[in-house]
Design an enzyme around this catalytic site. Sequence first.
Site, PDB file in Angstrom:
ATOM      1  N   HIS A 274      -7.382  10.421  51.072  1.00 40.46           N
ATOM      2  CA  HIS A 274      -6.270  10.789  50.208  1.00 40.46           C
ATOM      3  C   HIS A 274      -6.057   9.710  49.140  1.00 40.46           C
ATOM      4  CE1 HIS A 274      -2.026  12.009  49.268  1.00 40.46           C
ATOM      5  NE2 HIS A 274      -1.931  10.704  49.069  1.00 40.46           N
ATOM      6  N   GLU A 275      -6.056   8.439  49.578  1.00 35.39           N
ATOM      7  CA  GLU A 275      -5.854   7.347  48.618  1.00 35.39           C
ATOM      8  C   GLU A 275      -6.984   7.317  47.579  1.00 35.39           C
ATOM      9  OE1 GLU A 275      -3.144   5.579  48.416  1.00 35.39           O
ATOM     10  OE2 GLU A 275      -2.323   6.546  50.194  1.00 35.39           O
ATOM     11  N   HIS A 278      -6.595   9.699  44.763  1.00 38.46           N
ATOM     12  CA  HIS A 278      -5.750   9.271  43.640  1.00 38.46           C
ATOM     13  C   HIS A 278      -6.592   8.622  42.538  1.00 38.46           C
ATOM     14  CE1 HIS A 278      -1.873  10.385  45.076  1.00 38.46           C
ATOM     15  NE2 HIS A 278      -1.903   9.597  46.139  1.00 38.46           N
ATOM     16  N   GLU A 352       0.200  14.116  44.620  1.00 40.78           N
ATOM     17  CA  GLU A 352       0.060  14.034  46.080  1.00 40.78           C
ATOM     18  C   GLU A 352      -0.654  15.265  46.624  1.00 40.78           C
ATOM     19  OE1 GLU A 352       0.567  11.402  47.922  1.00 40.78           O
ATOM     20  OE2 GLU A 352       1.173  10.401  46.086  1.00 40.78           O
ATOM     21  N   ASP A 356      -4.242  15.217  48.528  1.00 47.35           N
ATOM     22  CA  ASP A 356      -4.416  15.866  49.836  1.00 47.35           C
ATOM     23  C   ASP A 356      -5.596  16.831  49.779  1.00 47.35           C
ATOM     24  OD1 ASP A 356      -2.347  14.609  51.103  1.00 47.35           O
ATOM     25  OD2 ASP A 356      -0.897  16.251  50.884  1.00 47.35           O
TER      26      ASP A 356
HETATM   27 ZN    ZN Z   1      -0.660   9.625  47.785  1.00 44.00          ZN
END
Ligand code: ZN
Length: 416
Positions: A274-275, A278, A352, A356
């Site tokens: 997930h990070e 980004h 976000e 995801d």
């Molecule tokens: Zn995040």
Amino acid sequence: MNFYLIIILAIILGSYLLELFVERLNLRNLKTELPEEFTGYYDQARYKKSQEYLIENTRFSLINSSITTPVTIAFILLGGFNLVDRFARGYNLDAIPTGLVFTGALLLASQLLELPFSIYDTFVIEEKFGFNRTTPKTFILDILKSWLLTGLIGGLALYGIIWFFESSGKWAWLYCWIAVTAFQLLLTFLAPVIIMPLFNKYTPLKKEDLREEIENYAKSESFKMKGVYQMDGSRRSTKSNAFFSGFGRFRRIVLFDTLIEKHTTSELVSVLAHEMGHYKKGHIWKSMILSFLTFGFMFYILSLFINNRQLFSAFRMEETSVYASLVFFGFLYGPIDTVLSIFANAFSRRNEYEADSFAVKTYGNPAAMIEALKKLTVDNLSNLTPHPVKVFLSYSHPPVLERIRAIRGMSCSDEQ
Ligand SMILES: [Zn+2]
């Protein structure tokens, strides 16, 4: 009555009333029944505890505002800013050092006012709900270190800003903008190396299999980074987290030791995927550009209010100055900041979902992602049912139930 004084009092009271209104809505939205998604993760007693945590935190922050709001208003009406200015001018220094004394004194006063609240928060509320691991020694050292850093970094930035507005005429805002942007970029490079180690210990990840799994995943996504580290988050709290720091080849992944403790390897890789999402989806540089644009906008409006006599008389000041203009402008900027942060939060919530989705598609394990989200929520006693108005105004992340729903929706449509 002075026009600016009316505006500023309206802003201070308005934001206080808005907080009361939103927090009331948010508390009323507490459903007593456990959402089905969390059956088996919360028992009734622990779910109730999570709600008590929210109630206690809300009450605490409202008490805080109910004290700081009248103190601020009284300080303005009684000419407190002028007293501090006289004190700063009493040293007979040049404009810039006088400005540093003025701002430093105000900052110190507000920090001292906040201190009892911060002590209560850490040693009473967080303690009561079993989160606190901060010792009084760590607490005091943290405060001293952060005051020192604020003095150094803030002092340097303030020095530059006052200097530009004192000496470079109508383009001062542009020079300030460029200089502050450069300074911020420099800090993002320096922070992981110099500042963050002042507060925590960063060591290369010990768990061999976990590190391998993370490195394999990163390689499969051709994600460049410097290494995987763990941080002793348990020094302060049992709450857990993970993040990236630095840029490009210097990027490092940091996992809280408390996170490693409570999650399986595939859950941890999901969190990191997930990070990485980004970065891969360009969220990092997009939010940086957004914040730079906001700064430019802010410096431009600020330039319109430098040495504004009416504004100074609202604060009962005897003399005008660039440095006090900065402080007074801060009061006017409040509502603009609120509006801008609504947009920034909406942007962040959208990112976000995207991160995801990236994690689930690339790592291919939606179940682990959902499991990680649920465990994080339960361990941190996060609110499962925040009011939509609260989310709209201040949530940088979507409520967890909505994230889970989105992930489920995604994996279903993939299967078809
Ligand atoms: Zn995040």
